[in-house]
Design a protein around this motif. Sequence first.
Motif, mmCIF file in Angstrom:
data_model
loop_
_atom_site.group_PDB
_atom_site.id
_atom_site.type_symbol
_atom_site.label_atom_id
_atom_site.label_comp_id
_atom_site.label_asym_id
_atom_site.label_seq_id
_atom_site.Cartn_x
_atom_site.Cartn_y
_atom_site.Cartn_z
ATOM 1 N N ASP A 13 4.201 -1.510 -4.316
ATOM 2 C CA ASP A 13 3.573 -1.023 -3.077
ATOM 3 C C ASP A 13 3.558 -2.077 -1.979
ATOM 4 O OD1 ASP A 13 1.730 -2.805 -4.015
ATOM 5 O OD2 ASP A 13 0.044 -1.400 -4.063
ATOM 6 N N GLY A 14 4.153 -3.273 -2.252
ATOM 7 C CA GLY A 14 4.226 -4.316 -1.249
ATOM 8 C C GLY A 14 3.107 -5.317 -1.285
ATOM 9 N N SER A 15 2.129 -5.132 -2.152
ATOM 10 C CA SER A 15 1.028 -6.095 -2.243
ATOM 11 C C SER A 15 1.499 -7.359 -2.950
ATOM 12 C CB SER A 15 -0.159 -5.468 -2.996
ATOM 13 O OG SER A 15 0.237 -5.075 -4.309
ATOM 14 N N LYS A 37 -0.517 -7.328 2.782
ATOM 15 C CA LYS A 37 0.741 -6.945 2.148
ATOM 16 C C LYS A 37 1.816 -7.998 2.465
ATOM 17 C CE LYS A 37 1.947 -2.606 2.512
ATOM 18 N NZ LYS A 37 2.239 -1.302 3.118
ATOM 19 N N SER A 39 4.752 -7.664 3.788
ATOM 20 C CA SER A 39 5.335 -7.510 5.132
ATOM 21 C C SER A 39 4.441 -8.107 6.201
ATOM 22 C CB SER A 39 5.599 -6.032 5.433
ATOM 23 O OG SER A 39 4.393 -5.293 5.395
ATOM 24 N N GLU A 40 3.116 -8.080 5.996
ATOM 25 C CA GLU A 40 2.164 -8.568 6.991
ATOM 26 C C GLU A 40 2.107 -10.092 7.051
ATOM 27 O OE1 GLU A 40 -0.986 -4.822 6.821
ATOM 28 O OE2 GLU A 40 -1.360 -6.622 5.650
ATOM 29 N N GLN A 49 7.632 -5.239 10.216
ATOM 30 C CA GLN A 49 6.779 -4.919 9.076
ATOM 31 C C GLN A 49 7.132 -3.549 8.495
ATOM 32 O OE1 GLN A 49 2.740 -5.248 10.444
ATOM 33 N NE2 GLN A 49 2.783 -7.494 10.559
ATOM 34 N N ASP A 53 8.598 -2.752 4.771
ATOM 35 C CA ASP A 53 7.941 -1.779 3.896
ATOM 36 C C ASP A 53 8.910 -0.682 3.470
ATOM 37 O OD1 ASP A 53 5.516 -3.105 3.970
ATOM 38 O OD2 ASP A 53 4.740 -1.945 5.662
ATOM 39 N N ARG A 54 9.758 -0.246 4.383
ATOM 40 C CA ARG A 54 10.738 0.802 4.067
ATOM 41 C C ARG A 54 11.731 0.312 3.018
ATOM 42 N NH1 ARG A 54 15.692 1.429 5.327
ATOM 43 N NH2 ARG A 54 15.638 -0.258 6.875
#
Length: 341
Positions: A13-15, A37, A39-40, A49, A53-54
């Motif tokens: 989930d990106g975490s 996350k 991306s952040e 970002q 995520d995509r």
Amino acid sequence: MENTLLYCRIAPDGSIIHVGEKFAKLLNYTKFSSNKKFSEILTTDEKEQLNIDRIIFEKQRSGWQGEIKIINKEAQTIWLDLSMVPVMIKKDELELLIVCFNITERKKAQREVERLNIENSTEKINQQKIISSKIVENQENEQNRIAKEIHDGIGQMLTGLKFSLESINLEDKEKAAQKIEYLKKLSLDIIKGVRTATFNLMPPELSDHGIVSSLAKLTQELSKLTGKEILFYNKTDFNQRLDSLIEINIYRLTQEAINNAIKYAESSHIIVQLSHSDTLLSIIVDDNGKGFDIHAVDKKRNSESGMGLLFMKERIQYINGRVFIKSIPGEGTRITFNIPI
């Protein structure tokens, strides 16, 4: 690995699960941003970002490799070559291993090369515009010169011929005979003038017999007109016909080189040598003139002599050839044209 690689582990989930020390230092990642996350912490740019995520969502099973641009907290742009590798920890428990290489300097170098290429292209386009305008100007000057030559020279001689013919009194045989002799000489002068004018426009030998015959004729005619010793040697008995565009450019290049030797070099002897191999035609123009400093003339692009050399280099490129110029002040000049055949 902590101190040598830019790496981290993230969940599907990106975490963030873990960030390596070197990567954390690059991203200014601390425990205060641990709830963010991946991306952040990678970039402050929202579009980037969403893009990251995509990629994580779509490629978490297959993996992904590519270049991404990030912007850190100091608003600095950083380019990363990022690889995302899916790793199965346990059954149905997936992690993503991220390994990056900082390629910012390489990207800067690429952009600098692109900038220089654009500058060079712009400079070349501007140079081409100058050359084109000069070519048009020279063509116009040449046409005006030939028109003036015909009007002032041949035209006046024809007018004189007409009046002299009309003034002949056949009853006065002695004066009539004198005028006829004068008219014979005037007719020869007119013929010579017509030949010179047409010769400057386009030599018939070039279309009828080819480059060897036209260069032989060129050197003969210029030798007669200038009183200088201009010799032509076909050293390898070349007798092939070439494409008409190639032949006219070879002719004009040789003509330009000889005219330069006459006009600027103040030479008394000029030798034109032609030789060939299976793939190359070579023409060498030697003169015993005063020579010049090649580098100094090459820098003076706006001068007549500087533009002459530039025109020569541009014309030889039209036929995929090369020109080599060697000149020694006080000793003379050698110009070599090499043309693929």
